[in-house]
Design an enzyme around this catalytic site. Structure first.
Site, PDB file in Angstrom:
ATOM      1  N   ILE A 175     -48.479  -4.360  19.617  1.00 23.13           N
ATOM      2  CA  ILE A 175     -49.690  -4.553  18.806  1.00 23.13           C
ATOM      3  C   ILE A 175     -50.130  -6.020  18.843  1.00 23.13           C
ATOM      4  CG2 ILE A 175     -50.802  -4.099  16.585  1.00 23.13           C
ATOM      5  CD1 ILE A 175     -48.503  -2.167  15.945  1.00 23.13           C
ATOM      6  N   ARG A 231     -32.889  12.809  14.570  1.00 23.20           N
ATOM      7  CA  ARG A 231     -32.630  11.432  14.114  1.00 23.20           C
ATOM      8  C   ARG A 231     -32.024  11.500  12.706  1.00 23.20           C
ATOM      9  NH1 ARG A 231     -37.967   7.867  13.836  1.00 23.20           N
ATOM     10  NH2 ARG A 231     -37.469   7.290  15.977  1.00 23.20           N
ATOM     11  N   HIS A 267     -34.315  11.359   9.264  1.00 28.02           N
ATOM     12  CA  HIS A 267     -35.644  11.461   9.886  1.00 28.02           C
ATOM     13  C   HIS A 267     -36.754  11.751   8.862  1.00 28.02           C
ATOM     14  CE1 HIS A 267     -37.817  13.157  13.709  1.00 28.02           C
ATOM     15  NE2 HIS A 267     -38.508  12.217  13.106  1.00 28.02           N
ATOM     16  N   LYS A 269     -38.526  -3.875   6.523  1.00 30.97           N
ATOM     17  CA  LYS A 269     -39.961  -4.167   6.376  1.00 30.97           C
ATOM     18  C   LYS A 269     -40.343  -4.202   4.901  1.00 30.97           C
ATOM     19  CE  LYS A 269     -42.667  -4.536   9.269  1.00 30.97           C
ATOM     20  NZ  LYS A 269     -43.106  -5.763  10.028  1.00 30.97           N
ATOM     21  N   THR A 277     -45.920  -1.721   7.540  1.00 30.18           N
ATOM     22  CA  THR A 277     -45.965  -0.344   8.035  1.00 30.18           C
ATOM     23  C   THR A 277     -46.008   0.654   6.878  1.00 30.18           C
ATOM     24  OG1 THR A 277     -44.530   1.344   9.044  1.00 30.18           O
ATOM     25  CG2 THR A 277     -43.446  -0.623   8.272  1.00 30.18           C
ATOM     26  N   ASP A 278     -46.580   1.828   7.155  1.00 30.58           N
ATOM     27  CA  ASP A 278     -46.576   2.886   6.124  1.00 30.58           C
ATOM     28  C   ASP A 278     -45.155   3.402   5.865  1.00 30.58           C
ATOM     29  OD1 ASP A 278     -46.169   4.315   8.490  1.00 30.58           O
ATOM     30  OD2 ASP A 278     -47.784   5.753   8.152  1.00 30.58           O
ATOM     31  N   GLU A 279     -44.212   3.063   6.762  1.00 29.56           N
ATOM     32  CA  GLU A 279     -42.846   3.585   6.586  1.00 29.56           C
ATOM     33  C   GLU A 279     -42.173   3.024   5.334  1.00 29.56           C
ATOM     34  OE1 GLU A 279     -40.537   4.057  10.173  1.00 29.56           O
ATOM     35  OE2 GLU A 279     -42.345   4.080  11.398  1.00 29.56           O
ATOM     36  N   TYR A 334     -34.759   0.086   9.449  1.00 30.10           N
ATOM     37  CA  TYR A 334     -36.018  -0.549   9.864  1.00 30.10           C
ATOM     38  C   TYR A 334     -36.993  -0.625   8.694  1.00 30.10           C
ATOM     39  CZ  TYR A 334     -40.852  -0.723  11.523  1.00 30.10           C
ATOM     40  OH  TYR A 334     -42.190  -1.040  11.661  1.00 30.10           O
ATOM     41  N   ARG A 360     -46.754  12.506  12.022  1.00 31.67           N
ATOM     42  CA  ARG A 360     -47.133  11.098  11.955  1.00 31.67           C
ATOM     43  C   ARG A 360     -48.657  11.032  11.930  1.00 31.67           C
ATOM     44  NH1 ARG A 360     -42.592  11.130  10.783  1.00 31.67           N
ATOM     45  NH2 ARG A 360     -40.845   9.885  11.574  1.00 31.67           N
TER      46      ARG A 360
HETATM   47  P1  NAD Z   1     -42.860  -4.447  19.417  1.00 33.64           P
HETATM   48  O1  NAD Z   1     -41.419  -4.123  19.247  1.00 33.64           O
HETATM   49  O2  NAD Z   1     -43.623  -3.861  20.542  1.00 33.64           O
HETATM   50  O3  NAD Z   1     -43.046  -6.045  19.522  1.00 33.64           O
HETATM   51  C1  NAD Z   1     -42.341  -6.930  18.730  1.00 33.64           C
HETATM   52  C2  NAD Z   1     -42.513  -8.327  19.320  1.00 33.64           C
HETATM   53  O4  NAD Z   1     -41.838  -9.256  18.459  1.00 33.64           O
HETATM   54  C3  NAD Z   1     -41.884  -8.490  20.697  1.00 33.64           C
HETATM   55  O5  NAD Z   1     -42.764  -9.202  21.542  1.00 33.64           O
HETATM   56  C4  NAD Z   1     -40.617  -9.306  20.445  1.00 33.64           C
HETATM   57  O6  NAD Z   1     -40.235 -10.120  21.537  1.00 33.64           O
HETATM   58  C5  NAD Z   1     -41.050 -10.120  19.247  1.00 33.64           C
HETATM   59  N1  NAD Z   1     -39.915 -10.573  18.441  1.00 33.64           N
HETATM   60  C6  NAD Z   1     -38.864  -9.818  17.985  1.00 33.64           C
HETATM   61  N2  NAD Z   1     -38.017 -10.578  17.293  1.00 33.64           N
HETATM   62  C7  NAD Z   1     -38.532 -11.830  17.278  1.00 33.64           C
HETATM   63  C8  NAD Z   1     -38.113 -13.040  16.696  1.00 33.64           C
HETATM   64  N3  NAD Z   1     -36.976 -13.117  15.994  1.00 33.64           N
HETATM   65  N4  NAD Z   1     -38.890 -14.142  16.864  1.00 33.64           N
HETATM   66  C9  NAD Z   1     -40.028 -14.075  17.577  1.00 33.64           C
HETATM   67  N5  NAD Z   1     -40.474 -12.951  18.167  1.00 33.64           N
HETATM   68  C10 NAD Z   1     -39.745 -11.833  18.000  1.00 33.64           C
HETATM   69  O7  NAD Z   1     -43.523  -4.078  18.010  1.00 33.64           O
HETATM   70  P2  NAD Z   1     -44.971  -3.503  17.685  1.00 33.64           P
HETATM   71  O8  NAD Z   1     -44.943  -2.031  17.790  1.00 33.64           O
HETATM   72  O9  NAD Z   1     -45.984  -4.284  18.427  1.00 33.64           O
HETATM   73  O10 NAD Z   1     -45.067  -3.852  16.127  1.00 33.64           O
HETATM   74  C11 NAD Z   1     -45.574  -5.122  15.708  1.00 33.64           C
HETATM   75  C12 NAD Z   1     -45.541  -5.170  14.193  1.00 33.64           C
HETATM   76  O11 NAD Z   1     -46.330  -4.112  13.658  1.00 33.64           O
HETATM   77  C13 NAD Z   1     -44.135  -5.009  13.612  1.00 33.64           C
HETATM   78  O12 NAD Z   1     -44.017  -5.895  12.522  1.00 33.64           O
HETATM   79  C14 NAD Z   1     -44.104  -3.563  13.134  1.00 33.64           C
HETATM   80  O13 NAD Z   1     -43.244  -3.422  12.032  1.00 33.64           O
HETATM   81  C15 NAD Z   1     -45.559  -3.350  12.734  1.00 33.64           C
HETATM   82  N6  NAD Z   1     -46.055  -1.968  12.834  1.00 33.64           N
HETATM   83  C16 NAD Z   1     -45.883  -1.246  13.979  1.00 33.64           C
HETATM   84  C17 NAD Z   1     -46.415   0.038  14.060  1.00 33.64           C
HETATM   85  C18 NAD Z   1     -46.294   0.853  15.333  1.00 33.64           C
HETATM   86  O14 NAD Z   1     -46.679   2.028  15.349  1.00 33.64           O
HETATM   87  N7  NAD Z   1     -45.811   0.304  16.434  1.00 33.64           N
HETATM   88  C19 NAD Z   1     -47.105   0.603  12.975  1.00 33.64           C
HETATM   89  C20 NAD Z   1     -47.246  -0.176  11.807  1.00 33.64           C
HETATM   90  C21 NAD Z   1     -46.725  -1.462  11.760  1.00 33.64           C
HETATM   91  P1  TYD Z   2     -41.344   6.723  17.028  1.00 37.11           P
HETATM   92  O1  TYD Z   2     -42.343   6.539  18.122  1.00 37.11           O
HETATM   93  O2  TYD Z   2     -39.974   6.186  17.194  1.00 37.11           O
HETATM   94  O3  TYD Z   2     -42.026   6.135  15.700  1.00 37.11           O
HETATM   95  P2  TYD Z   2     -41.531   6.228  14.142  1.00 37.11           P
HETATM   96  O4  TYD Z   2     -40.222   6.879  14.075  1.00 37.11           O
HETATM   97  O5  TYD Z   2     -41.491   4.805  13.738  1.00 37.11           O
HETATM   98  O6  TYD Z   2     -42.602   7.030  13.463  1.00 37.11           O
HETATM   99  O7  TYD Z   2     -41.219   8.269  16.727  1.00 37.11           O
HETATM  100  C1  TYD Z   2     -42.350   9.044  16.358  1.00 37.11           C
HETATM  101  C2  TYD Z   2     -41.870  10.451  16.074  1.00 37.11           C
HETATM  102  O8  TYD Z   2     -41.377  11.020  17.289  1.00 37.11           O
HETATM  103  C3  TYD Z   2     -40.727  10.498  15.088  1.00 37.11           C
HETATM  104  O9  TYD Z   2     -40.860  11.646  14.253  1.00 37.11           O
HETATM  105  C4  TYD Z   2     -39.487  10.657  15.965  1.00 37.11           C
HETATM  106  C5  TYD Z   2     -40.012  11.436  17.158  1.00 37.11           C
HETATM  107  N1  TYD Z   2     -39.321  11.178  18.439  1.00 37.11           N
HETATM  108  C6  TYD Z   2     -38.829  12.228  19.210  1.00 37.11           C
HETATM  109  O10 TYD Z   2     -38.965  13.407  18.827  1.00 37.11           O
HETATM  110  N2  TYD Z   2     -38.182  11.956  20.387  1.00 37.11           N
HETATM  111  C7  TYD Z   2     -37.999  10.683  20.829  1.00 37.11           C
HETATM  112  O11 TYD Z   2     -37.362  10.483  21.905  1.00 37.11           O
HETATM  113  C8  TYD Z   2     -38.526   9.601  20.048  1.00 37.11           C
HETATM  114  C9  TYD Z   2     -38.358   8.182  20.495  1.00 37.11           C
HETATM  115  C10 TYD Z   2     -39.185   9.889  18.863  1.00 37.11           C
END
Ligand code: NAD
Ligand code: TYD
Length: 342
Positions: free
Chosen positions: A12, A276, A279, A157, A125-127, A153, A217
């Site tokens: 992101i 998981r 879960h 957060k 995050t909504d989690e 996780y 989700r």
């Molecule tokens: P990601 O895992 O793809 O990226 C995380 C980045 O942070 C990586 O580039 C990593 O190198 C960097 N990083 C990790 N530890 C670090 C540290 N100690 N110092 C500096 N950099 C560090 O994650 P993402 O999916 O892009 O999520 C970004 C943010 O958005 C997170 O805070 C996550 O909790 C939040 N978020 C993600 C989602 C989602 O669906 N992916 C949804 C809601 C919120």
């Molecule tokens: P994920 O992308 O890990 O996001 P989050 O758990 O943070 O919502 O998983 C999304 C959903 O997909 C979650 O219900 C777990 C499920 N999932 C699988 O069924 N198989 C997989 O291999 C993974 C990684 C996730």
């Protein structure tokens, strides 16, 4: 405006950097990223040489480095994306989640206090709200829904969110928090559901669906999330939390089948595996506040977004194949093969 974006080599954060540089070519962006397994410098290759962009490799937990950086650069805003972000990894080893997600956030906020940064935005995050039952579609997460986490996780957060609000109340730090639903789109690390399933399907490998595949989700296209954060940073009220989501609930099996259909692959590839631990059943966001206060609405429908995402992964095989051939192999062996999941 000068932005310090942490975690900008991840999914992101990189999309947010592209969004900023395109929309505000006069702004300056500094990215601080540790380049963990989830961070990829090649993701930023199209902006690395821009005069108004700078990449700094470093850890948000490294107080000296963070203070030096903030002192030298004096950004107007800090937007914190840096985090350990994968639930399954947090179940294997929670400790790094506590360090990066909680301690790292506090170090950034200490720097923001010391150098009187005008805004600290925490990407959450909504989690943090825990989960909702599948049989109560009327229930949604509101900003005042109690924090009730399930995984290491989400707990880390939530811990960070509590600290952010404490820095606001105790020190008057000008903070905002966004709590977004599941994102999908380009540059998502292929350990998360959607890119993992696309990659597995393209390789004609088994698609590991946890449990019964009925977990729900609320999916949002990453660019819509970036727009929401940008609005909150510029116009959001200090000390406020904003939920971000697009009323787009789908269960995992539906998503997996859609990906297979789009790619013309057989549903025989679906493989139900051990669930998981802990879960969460369902996430669902009420985004009324950000809509009413800031006029935000998502622009990309799921139907359009998922097609574009699949097309992006088809066109960028090298990006994800490189990632999946490295450290990721050990992870997949440990988390899926050794556990007898696939
Ligand atoms: P990601 O895992 O793809 O990226 C995380 C980045 O942070 C990586 O580039 C990593 O190198 C960097 N990083 C990790 N530890 C670090 C540290 N100690 N110092 C500096 N950099 C560090 O994650 P993402 O999916 O892009 O999520 C970004 C943010 O958005 C997170 O805070 C996550 O909790 C939040 N978020 C993600 C989602 C989602 O669906 N992916 C949804 C809601 C919120
Ligand atoms: P994920 O992308 O890990 O996001 P989050 O758990 O943070 O919502 O998983 C999304 C959903 O997909 C979650 O219900 C777990 C499920 N999932 C699988 O069924 N198989 C997989 O291999 C993974 C990684 C996730």
């Amino acid at each position: 405006m000068k932005h310090l974006v942490t975690g900008g080599a991840g999914f992101i954060g990189s999309n947010y950097i592209f969004y900023l540089l395109e929309k505000y070519p006069e702004d300056k962006v500094i990215c601080l990223d540790k380049l963990t397994y989830a961070g990829n410098l090649s993701t930023l290759k199209t902006v690395l040489d821009l005069p108004n962009f700078k990449f700094v490799k470093g850890d948000i937990c490294d107080r000296e480095l963070v203070y030096d950086l903030v002192e030298n650069e004096r950004p107007d805003v800090i937007v914190n994306f840096a985090a350990e972000s994968h639930v399954d990894r947090s179940i294997e080893d929670p400790s790094i989640f506590l360090n990066t997600n909680i301690i790292g956030t506090s170090v950034l906020m200490d720097a923001a206090r010391k150098y009187e940064i005008k805004r600290f935005h925490q990407v959450s995050t909504d989690e943090v709200y825990g989960d909702l039952p599948l049989d109560r579609p009327d229930l949604l997460f509101h900003e005042d829904t109690p924090l009730h986490t399930s995984s290491p996780y989400s707990s880390s957060k939530a811990g960070a969110d509590l600290l952010v609000m404490a820095y606001y109340r105790t020190f008057g730090l000008p903070v905002t928090i966004s709590r977004c639903s599941n994102n999908y789109g380009p540059y998502q690390f292929p350990e998360k559901l959607i890119p993992l399933m696309i990659a597995k399907a393209l390789n004609e490998e088994k698609l590991p669906v946890y449990g019964d595949g009925a977990n729900v989700r609320d999916w949002l296209y990453v660019e819509d999330h970036c727009e929401a954060i940008d609005l909150i940073v510029r116009k959001g009220r200090i000390g406020e939390v904003y939920n971000v989501g697009g009323h787009n609930e789908r269960n995992n099996l539906t998503i997996v089948k859609l990906i297979l259909e789009e790619l013309g692959k057989s549903e025989d590839l679906i493989h139900f595996v051990t669930d998981r631990k802990g879960h969460d059943r369902r996430y669902a966001i009420d985004p009324t506040k950000i809509h009413n206060e800031l006029g935000w609405l998502p622009k990309t429908t799921f139907e359009k977004g998922i097609k574009e995402t699949i097309a992006w992964y088809l066109e960028h095989r090298e990006w994800w194949q490189t990632i999946m051939s490295g450290e990721y192999q050990n992870y997949y062996q440990k988390m899926y093969l050794d556990k007898g999941r696939v």
